[in-house]
Write an enzyme that holds these catalytic residues in place. Structure first.
Site, PDB file in Angstrom:
ATOM      1  N   LYS A 262      80.313  28.957  60.540  1.00 25.56           N
ATOM      2  CA  LYS A 262      79.078  28.799  61.311  1.00 25.56           C
ATOM      3  C   LYS A 262      79.178  29.624  62.584  1.00 25.56           C
ATOM      4  O   LYS A 262      79.911  29.284  63.503  1.00 25.56           O
ATOM      5  CB  LYS A 262      78.818  27.331  61.693  1.00 25.56           C
ATOM      6  CG  LYS A 262      77.387  27.155  62.220  1.00 25.56           C
ATOM      7  CD  LYS A 262      77.206  25.992  63.146  1.00 25.56           C
ATOM      8  CE  LYS A 262      77.342  26.312  64.615  1.00 25.56           C
ATOM      9  NZ  LYS A 262      76.441  27.333  65.181  1.00 25.56           N
TER      10      LYS A 262
ATOM     11  N   GLU B 160      90.404  26.163  69.751  1.00 26.95           N
ATOM     12  CA  GLU B 160      90.671  27.169  70.800  1.00 26.95           C
ATOM     13  C   GLU B 160      89.575  26.995  71.838  1.00 26.95           C
ATOM     14  O   GLU B 160      88.406  27.295  71.562  1.00 26.95           O
ATOM     15  CB  GLU B 160      90.606  28.588  70.219  1.00 26.95           C
ATOM     16  CG  GLU B 160      91.580  28.875  69.096  1.00 26.95           C
ATOM     17  CD  GLU B 160      93.017  28.924  69.550  1.00 26.95           C
ATOM     18  OE1 GLU B 160      93.279  28.943  70.762  1.00 26.95           O
ATOM     19  OE2 GLU B 160      93.892  28.923  68.665  1.00 26.95           O
TER      20      GLU B 160
ATOM     21  N   CYS C 294      87.342  33.550  77.433  1.00 31.98           N
ATOM     22  CA  CYS C 294      88.082  32.295  77.628  1.00 31.98           C
ATOM     23  C   CYS C 294      89.330  32.503  78.473  1.00 31.98           C
ATOM     24  O   CYS C 294      89.730  31.632  79.229  1.00 31.98           O
ATOM     25  CB  CYS C 294      88.441  31.692  76.283  1.00 31.98           C
ATOM     26  SG  CYS C 294      89.271  32.861  75.203  1.00 31.98           S
TER      27      CYS C 294
ATOM     28  N   GLU D  58      85.205  26.050  84.567  1.00 36.41           N
ATOM     29  CA  GLU D  58      85.020  27.330  83.869  1.00 36.41           C
ATOM     30  C   GLU D  58      83.582  27.804  84.124  1.00 36.41           C
ATOM     31  O   GLU D  58      82.623  27.184  83.662  1.00 36.41           O
ATOM     32  CB  GLU D  58      85.263  27.135  82.372  1.00 36.41           C
ATOM     33  CG  GLU D  58      85.272  28.438  81.613  1.00 36.41           C
ATOM     34  CD  GLU D  58      85.512  28.247  80.118  1.00 36.41           C
ATOM     35  OE1 GLU D  58      84.945  27.309  79.538  1.00 36.41           O
ATOM     36  OE2 GLU D  58      86.257  29.052  79.539  1.00 36.41           O
TER      37      GLU D  58
HETATM   38  P1  NAP Z   1      80.171  25.969  72.588  1.00 30.51           P
HETATM   39  O1  NAP Z   1      78.918  25.574  73.234  1.00 30.51           O
HETATM   40  O2  NAP Z   1      81.277  24.984  72.497  1.00 30.51           O
HETATM   41  O3  NAP Z   1      79.755  26.473  71.117  1.00 30.51           O
HETATM   42  C1  NAP Z   1      80.705  26.987  70.228  1.00 30.51           C
HETATM   43  C2  NAP Z   1      80.216  26.779  68.817  1.00 30.51           C
HETATM   44  O4  NAP Z   1      80.116  25.374  68.558  1.00 30.51           O
HETATM   45  C3  NAP Z   1      78.820  27.355  68.548  1.00 30.51           C
HETATM   46  O5  NAP Z   1      78.775  27.845  67.228  1.00 30.51           O
HETATM   47  C4  NAP Z   1      77.934  26.120  68.705  1.00 30.51           C
HETATM   48  O6  NAP Z   1      76.702  26.225  68.025  1.00 30.51           O
HETATM   49  C5  NAP Z   1      78.810  25.056  68.086  1.00 30.51           C
HETATM   50  N1  NAP Z   1      78.493  23.679  68.501  1.00 30.51           N
HETATM   51  C6  NAP Z   1      77.874  23.259  69.629  1.00 30.51           C
HETATM   52  N2  NAP Z   1      77.762  21.912  69.626  1.00 30.51           N
HETATM   53  C7  NAP Z   1      78.332  21.473  68.476  1.00 30.51           C
HETATM   54  C8  NAP Z   1      78.542  20.182  67.893  1.00 30.51           C
HETATM   55  N3  NAP Z   1      78.143  19.052  68.491  1.00 30.51           N
HETATM   56  N4  NAP Z   1      79.172  20.107  66.705  1.00 30.51           N
HETATM   57  C9  NAP Z   1      79.602  21.222  66.074  1.00 30.51           C
HETATM   58  N5  NAP Z   1      79.415  22.474  66.560  1.00 30.51           N
HETATM   59  C10 NAP Z   1      78.800  22.596  67.754  1.00 30.51           C
HETATM   60  O7  NAP Z   1      80.817  27.254  73.249  1.00 30.51           O
HETATM   61  P2  NAP Z   1      80.087  28.627  73.617  1.00 30.51           P
HETATM   62  O8  NAP Z   1      79.241  28.377  74.803  1.00 30.51           O
HETATM   63  O9  NAP Z   1      79.469  29.216  72.392  1.00 30.51           O
HETATM   64  O10 NAP Z   1      81.339  29.556  73.976  1.00 30.51           O
HETATM   65  C11 NAP Z   1      81.928  29.549  75.205  1.00 30.51           C
HETATM   66  C12 NAP Z   1      83.154  28.663  75.228  1.00 30.51           C
HETATM   67  O11 NAP Z   1      84.071  29.098  74.227  1.00 30.51           O
HETATM   68  C13 NAP Z   1      83.896  28.752  76.528  1.00 30.51           C
HETATM   69  O12 NAP Z   1      84.302  27.477  76.933  1.00 30.51           O
HETATM   70  C14 NAP Z   1      85.100  29.619  76.186  1.00 30.51           C
HETATM   71  O13 NAP Z   1      86.198  29.427  77.034  1.00 30.51           O
HETATM   72  C15 NAP Z   1      85.371  29.199  74.791  1.00 30.51           C
HETATM   73  N6  NAP Z   1      86.163  30.219  74.074  1.00 30.51           N
HETATM   74  C16 NAP Z   1      87.471  29.955  73.780  1.00 30.51           C
HETATM   75  C17 NAP Z   1      88.246  30.918  73.139  1.00 30.51           C
HETATM   76  C18 NAP Z   1      89.679  30.640  72.784  1.00 30.51           C
HETATM   77  O14 NAP Z   1      90.191  31.316  71.894  1.00 30.51           O
HETATM   78  N7  NAP Z   1      90.347  29.689  73.425  1.00 30.51           N
HETATM   79  C19 NAP Z   1      87.695  32.151  72.800  1.00 30.51           C
HETATM   80  C20 NAP Z   1      86.354  32.388  73.107  1.00 30.51           C
HETATM   81  C21 NAP Z   1      85.603  31.394  73.743  1.00 30.51           C
HETATM   82  P3  NAP Z   1      75.388  26.764  68.829  1.00 30.51           P
HETATM   83  O15 NAP Z   1      75.632  28.182  69.092  1.00 30.51           O
HETATM   84  O16 NAP Z   1      74.282  26.513  67.897  1.00 30.51           O
HETATM   85  O17 NAP Z   1      75.312  25.938  70.084  1.00 30.51           O
END
Ligand code: NAP
Length: 497
Positions: free
Chosen positions: A191, A267, A301, A400
């Site tokens: 997804k 992650e 991240c 963050e």
């Molecule tokens: P996010 O809001 O957590 O969303 C990530 C993914 O999860 C998206 O596909 C999102 O779908 C989905 N999602 C949201 N709510 C969900 C739920 N209740 N159940 C299942 N899936 C759900 O994160 P983001 O804003 O896209 O990305 C930024 C974050 O990612 C930051 O915190 C960053 O640090 C972290 N990140 C971490 C790494 C690592 O390797 N540690 C790498 C890159 C990014 P939708 O798009 O439809 O909301």
């Protein structure tokens, strides 16, 4: 890439044919409801495509398809050398279509074309190729038993794996998840983030072309709150691998516990320390301090958002970093000269602006930036921004921000630098800059993060594991260690007469 101008890329973008349907059982298909969601470019707000908006019913169809493919052994029972051949061909096809995929990623995410051609696509190709090539070199074990016994310790695929990825590195994170999960014989449902589904949809078709059997990989675009949640709660999914925010990661652990205890690897976010000692190469450290936080507009991240600087050089060093920040003024992502593009959307831009206000209210000194720019572009651009005089209790040092905002914190001793670095709920990455080998090693060892650089930032490649300590997650992407997330260990104990 170097041979193309902004105009060349713009013309290619105008002629681009964009695949926007879901990918299930080896074919592109509409969502069962027929619903779509518009995806827009954060660079100028242009409408890119109407993308299939999948829901729980599509997830059930995809899970049943993936389960059937897993059980019939068409992929899960294939010889590792044959799975390797498919993955290596897939990497080659992505490389053959590199310009198109880099352009899709540039338009969809707002990443500069120099980054998508120079980093995102090559790194996805290398991840899939390297992992594919590794998969037939992994041996199982025989344990040290008495002579009348034989014990086998084998790695077996989990079964059906769901992978949920974010918008900031859509192609890279997709490759980090798909290469080891597919390589170890699982069937997978990916997804992508709602904002950025296009590159994953494109490379799914290339996987089929490379020989991946139907039903082994599905890509379902759709909302996290309904589709993603349904996948995470699904009782016929054996493993869940996620990259995204710590907040959603915590929910996923709960969903796993509420359903079938599917293996869940996360992650998550970070607030990474970048520690600079007075005895380091200050020119290089200043250049990388800017790269660490402004690369990808700070939407990384591992961004080095807390610059922790020895007090004796702080003032001078901040001036050097402010000078470097001028190289990061945002621009049109289609221009090969652009180093930093827009924020992903207006919500992210607003969040960054709010943190700039919070920093001012908390008493930090705004040294540069702080404003939205290119307001007539239709995009969401923000200046590279530096706060000095930050202390680690301020919200701009703790939370963050996920934007181009740096917080500078001073220190007087190595012990204090380590204490500041470790005073965080996160533990994803960090770096230390010093020409004293003792200082550098001692500090690097004491900082509790998954990846630490010495005299570099963002160092590493597919050969080393990537992941976090503390609330930055569990499990590891990349390297041979990634196979651990997608396999169960099975013991077979044999006794001889
Ligand atoms: P996010 O809001 O957590 O969303 C990530 C993914 O999860 C998206 O596909 C999102 O779908 C989905 N999602 C949201 N709510 C969900 C739920 N209740 N159940 C299942 N899936 C759900 O994160 P983001 O804003 O896209 O990305 C930024 C974050 O990612 C930051 O915190 C960053 O640090 C972290 N990140 C971490 C790494 C690592 O390797 N540690 C790498 C890159 C990014 P939708 O798009 O439809 O909301």
């Amino acid at each position: 890439m170097l041979d193309k101008t902004r105009q060349d890329w713009a013309s290619l973008a105008d002629g681009l044919s964009i695949e926007s349907r879901a990918f299930i059982n080896g074919r592109y298909t509409d969502s069962l409801s027929g619903e779509t969601r518009a995806t827009m470019s954060p660079a100028d707000g242009r409408h890119l495509a109407e993308v299939a908006n999948c829901g729980p019913e599509d997830a059930d169809r995809a899970v049943a398809t993936a389960r059937a493919a897993f059980e019939n052994g068409v992929w899960s029972a294939m010889a590792p050398a044959d799975r390797k051949a498919v993955l290596v061909r897939w990497a080659q096809l992505i490389e053959d279509n590199a310009d198109e995929i880099a352009l899709l990623e540039c338009l969809d995410v707002g990443k500069p074309i120099a980054d998508t051609t120079g980093v995102d696509v090559p790194s996805a190709v290398r991840t899939i190729r390297w992992t594919g090539e590794a998969i037939d070199k992994v041996y199982d074990q025989i344990s040290p038993t008495p002579a009348d016994c034989l014990a086998l310790v084998q790695r077996l695929p989990l079964g059906v794996v769901a992978a949920i990825v974010p918008w900031n590195f859509p192609l890279s994170t997709t490759a980090w998840k798909l290469a080891p999960s597919l390589g170890t014989g699982n069937s997978v449902i990916l997804k992508p983030a709602s904002n950025t589904p296009l590159s994953a949809l494109r490379i799914a078709g290339l996987a089929s072309e490379a020989g991946l059997p139907d039903g082994v990989l599905q890509v379902l675009p759709g909302p996290g709150g309904s589709l993603g949640r349904h996948l995470a709660l699904h009782n016929d999914i054996d493993g869940l691998t996620f990259t995204g925010s710590t907040e959603v990661g915590k929910q996923l652990m709960q969903y796993s516990g509420e359903s079938n205890l599917k293996r869940t690897f996360l992650e998550l976010g970070g607030k990474s320390p970048n520690i600079v000692f007075a005895d380091s190469n200050l020119e290089k450290a200043a250049m990388f301090a800017a790269i660490a936080v402004f690369y990808n507009g700070g939407q990384t991240c591992t961004a080095g958002t807390r610059l922790i600087v020895e007090e004796t050089i702080r003032e001078k060093f901040v001036e050097m970093v402010v000078a470097q920040s001028r190289n990061w003024m945002p621009g049109d992502p289609l221009d090969p000269a652009t180093a930093m593009g827009p924020m992903i959307d207006s919500g992210q831009l607003k969040a960054v602006a709010e943190y700039v206000d919070i920093g001012k209210q908390e008493g930090a000194a705004l040294m540069s930036g702080g404003k939205q720019v290119m307001t007539d572009s239709g995009g969401c651009y923000h200046e590279p921004t530096i706060f000095d005089g930050v202390n680690n209790d301020m919200r701009i040092a703790k939370e963050e921000i996920f934007g181009p905002v740096m917080s500078v914190i001073g220190f007087k001793s190595a012990e204090e630098a380590v204490a500041i670095a470790n005073d965080s709920i996160y533990g994803l990455a960090g770096a230390v800059w010093s020409n004293n080998i003792n200082t550098a090693h001692k500090v690097a060892a004491a900082v509790r993060v998954g990846t630490m650089g010495i005299n570099n930032y963002f160092g590493g490649d597919v050969t080393v594991p990537f992941g976090g300590f503390k609330q930055s997650g569990n499990g590891r992407d990349k390297s041979m260690h990634a196979f651990d997330d997608y396999t169960e260990l099975k013991t077979t104990w044999i006794e001889f007469d």
